[in-house]
Design a protein around this motif. Sequence first.
Motif, PDB file in Angstrom:
ATOM      1  N   ILE A   1     -16.537  -6.525 -57.478  1.00 41.46           N
ATOM      2  CA  ILE A   1     -16.773  -6.581 -56.134  1.00 41.46           C
ATOM      3  C   ILE A   1     -15.934  -7.616 -55.341  1.00 41.46           C
ATOM      4  CG2 ILE A   1     -18.898  -5.836 -56.537  1.00 41.46           C
ATOM      5  CD1 ILE A   1     -20.161  -8.504 -56.420  1.00 41.46           C
TER       6      ILE A   1
ATOM      7  N   ASP B   1     -13.791  -5.662 -52.942  1.00 35.32           N
ATOM      8  CA  ASP B   1     -14.552  -5.099 -51.794  1.00 35.32           C
ATOM      9  C   ASP B   1     -14.981  -6.203 -50.798  1.00 35.32           C
ATOM     10  OD1 ASP B   1     -14.770  -2.798 -53.022  1.00 35.32           O
ATOM     11  OD2 ASP B   1     -16.562  -3.282 -54.122  1.00 35.32           O
TER      12      ASP B   1
ATOM     13  N   ILE C   1     -22.076  -0.344 -54.130  1.00 34.23           N
ATOM     14  CA  ILE C   1     -22.475  -1.350 -55.295  1.00 34.23           C
ATOM     15  C   ILE C   1     -23.413  -1.043 -56.021  1.00 34.23           C
ATOM     16  CG2 ILE C   1     -22.475  -3.877 -55.405  1.00 34.23           C
ATOM     17  CD1 ILE C   1     -20.594  -4.362 -52.917  1.00 34.23           C
ATOM     18  N   GLN C   2     -24.690  -0.821 -55.344  1.00 34.65           N
ATOM     19  CA  GLN C   2     -25.829  -0.489 -56.139  1.00 34.65           C
ATOM     20  C   GLN C   2     -25.798   0.420 -57.041  1.00 34.65           C
ATOM     21  OE1 GLN C   2     -28.683   0.229 -52.465  1.00 34.65           O
ATOM     22  NE2 GLN C   2     -30.001  -1.727 -53.202  1.00 34.65           N
TER      23      GLN C   2
ATOM     24  N   LYS D   1     -22.960   1.363 -58.611  1.00 35.00           N
ATOM     25  CA  LYS D   1     -21.976   0.955 -59.735  1.00 35.00           C
ATOM     26  C   LYS D   1     -22.980  -0.110 -60.751  1.00 35.00           C
ATOM     27  CE  LYS D   1     -17.705   1.035 -57.436  1.00 35.00           C
ATOM     28  NZ  LYS D   1     -16.449   0.349 -56.958  1.00 35.00           N
ATOM     29  N   GLN D   2     -23.714  -0.948 -60.110  1.00 31.59           N
ATOM     30  CA  GLN D   2     -24.599  -1.601 -60.563  1.00 31.59           C
ATOM     31  C   GLN D   2     -25.599  -0.866 -61.857  1.00 31.59           C
ATOM     32  OE1 GLN D   2     -26.252  -4.734 -58.076  1.00 31.59           O
ATOM     33  NE2 GLN D   2     -26.269  -6.221 -59.838  1.00 31.59           N
TER      34      GLN D   2
ATOM     35  N   PHE E   1     -19.327  -6.634 -64.237  1.00 30.44           N
ATOM     36  CA  PHE E   1     -20.452  -7.388 -63.038  1.00 30.44           C
ATOM     37  C   PHE E   1     -20.779  -8.837 -63.650  1.00 30.44           C
ATOM     38  CE2 PHE E   1     -20.299  -3.068 -61.411  1.00 30.44           C
ATOM     39  CZ  PHE E   1     -20.903  -3.317 -60.225  1.00 30.44           C
TER      40      PHE E   1
ATOM     41  N   LEU F   1     -24.918  -7.936 -56.341  1.00 30.04           N
ATOM     42  CA  LEU F   1     -25.245  -7.353 -55.045  1.00 30.04           C
ATOM     43  C   LEU F   1     -25.975  -8.380 -54.185  1.00 30.04           C
ATOM     44  CD1 LEU F   1     -25.253  -4.938 -53.027  1.00 30.04           C
ATOM     45  CD2 LEU F   1     -27.813  -4.452 -53.722  1.00 30.04           C
TER      46      LEU F   1
ATOM     47  N   PHE G   1     -23.178 -10.934 -53.201  1.00 30.69           N
ATOM     48  CA  PHE G   1     -22.137 -10.329 -52.171  1.00 30.69           C
ATOM     49  C   PHE G   1     -22.797 -10.477 -50.885  1.00 30.69           C
ATOM     50  CE2 PHE G   1     -20.659  -6.439 -50.053  1.00 30.69           C
ATOM     51  CZ  PHE G   1     -19.343  -6.637 -49.981  1.00 30.69           C
TER      52      PHE G   1
END
Length: 442
Positions: free
Chosen positions: A158, A161, A231-232, A234-235, A248, A264, A267
């Motif tokens: 991330i 991002d 992102i959620q 991907k996590q 991560f 998350l 971020f």
Amino acid sequence: MVKTWLLDKVQGNFESPATLAIDHFWRWISTSASHLHDPNIYRFVHGLMRKTFIQMLAEFKRLGSHVIHADFSRILLATSKPPGTAHAYATYITTAVTSHELFEHMYLKTERFYDFLLFMDSANMGGIVCEDPLAVDPPEELTIETRWNIQTFLPPAIQDDFGAVIQFFIVELFKIRQKHSEGSRAPFRVLRNMAPELTQPDPSKINEADATREFIARKLTRKLLRLVGVIQAKQRDASIDEELNTQFQFPVLPGSHLNMTNALLEFIKFTSTVLGLASDYQVEIGLLKRNLLDLAGVREFANEALFRNPCEPLKLPNVPCRNCDTLRDFDFCRDPELMPYGLDGARPRWICGGCGGEYDRIAIEMELVRLVGSLERTFTQQDMRCGKCKQVRSDNVSRHCHCSGPYQLVLSKPEFRRRLRTIVNVAIVHNLSRLRVSPLHY
């Protein structure tokens, strides 16, 4: 804090306090043998440097500039000058300051102009660089400079991002300001009774503020909500994919001192903090942060939602070059020029920016060892202070203050251990064997 037309990096030799004689004396002290070094003389000369430096900053403020950041090697000023006049103002202000008798032996040089800047600290900043400060017309292509140390503490998955969102925010705010500042310089008007119309606000400023609020409430909010959802997803995928899970994981860097586990949430905290540097739009950024935290399942005023800088700095001030005696502050945790590079962690050469010579690594390492000894003495010889009224204990018998408050250490044990752990991390990363051995027994 958002500033326009910023004058950056007004360089100067601040070794000289006021006279050339003291400057020569200071250089003699810096190059003398260790047995000739007197800490009292060093403290006296450094005190003169500090006083002179503070007086020079006061002179900049008197001439109409706002000091954003200042140290012995760089001064960052914010001005209200439009394009085409910022360069002339920089020439005027440096000439006016150095013409003063107290600062006549200092050399100031303007290096860079910013049209727009988000400034958090010297290691976390980003803005639009003004390539041609003499140009009146806006540039066709924008030159963006970003330097965010906190970005390196996010998981690799991330980091890009985070950089893309901040760059998008800077560019859009600059375009809005550029659009509403065109033609804002109205011609001179006749003032009735010699009194300016102070009660009438500037229409261009109002339109700019309205356009910025609309951008934050619509475009920026939609972009971040969509990005947080990605992102959620991907996590969730990383929890079942071992290769993606490594992307991560939070990196361990020399200045790491926080136990971060939720990518998350971090971020959202990092992004909201940087966006909040636009101090004129705290309400809109606060609403945006609350909506993002709701997606992460965290309340707005919870302890987990508070931002703490993930980097614990370790600075060694006034490191002299053995070739030209130029002083420089070494920030081992945030300066990218000092960090190892490459996959194999190859050791970089610490090069002087003035003469190109290499710094003495052994001497720097020994200074860090002495720093550890000084930190140990500070902890063991410190006073006890009341946790309620903050007064220092005046005797060695009483267990409680006269206000019934308990006595506490000025430098607590967790703080002491965290500083030592940062020094150990720096020693490991930079392969400083002597320093690595000295504090490990703590």
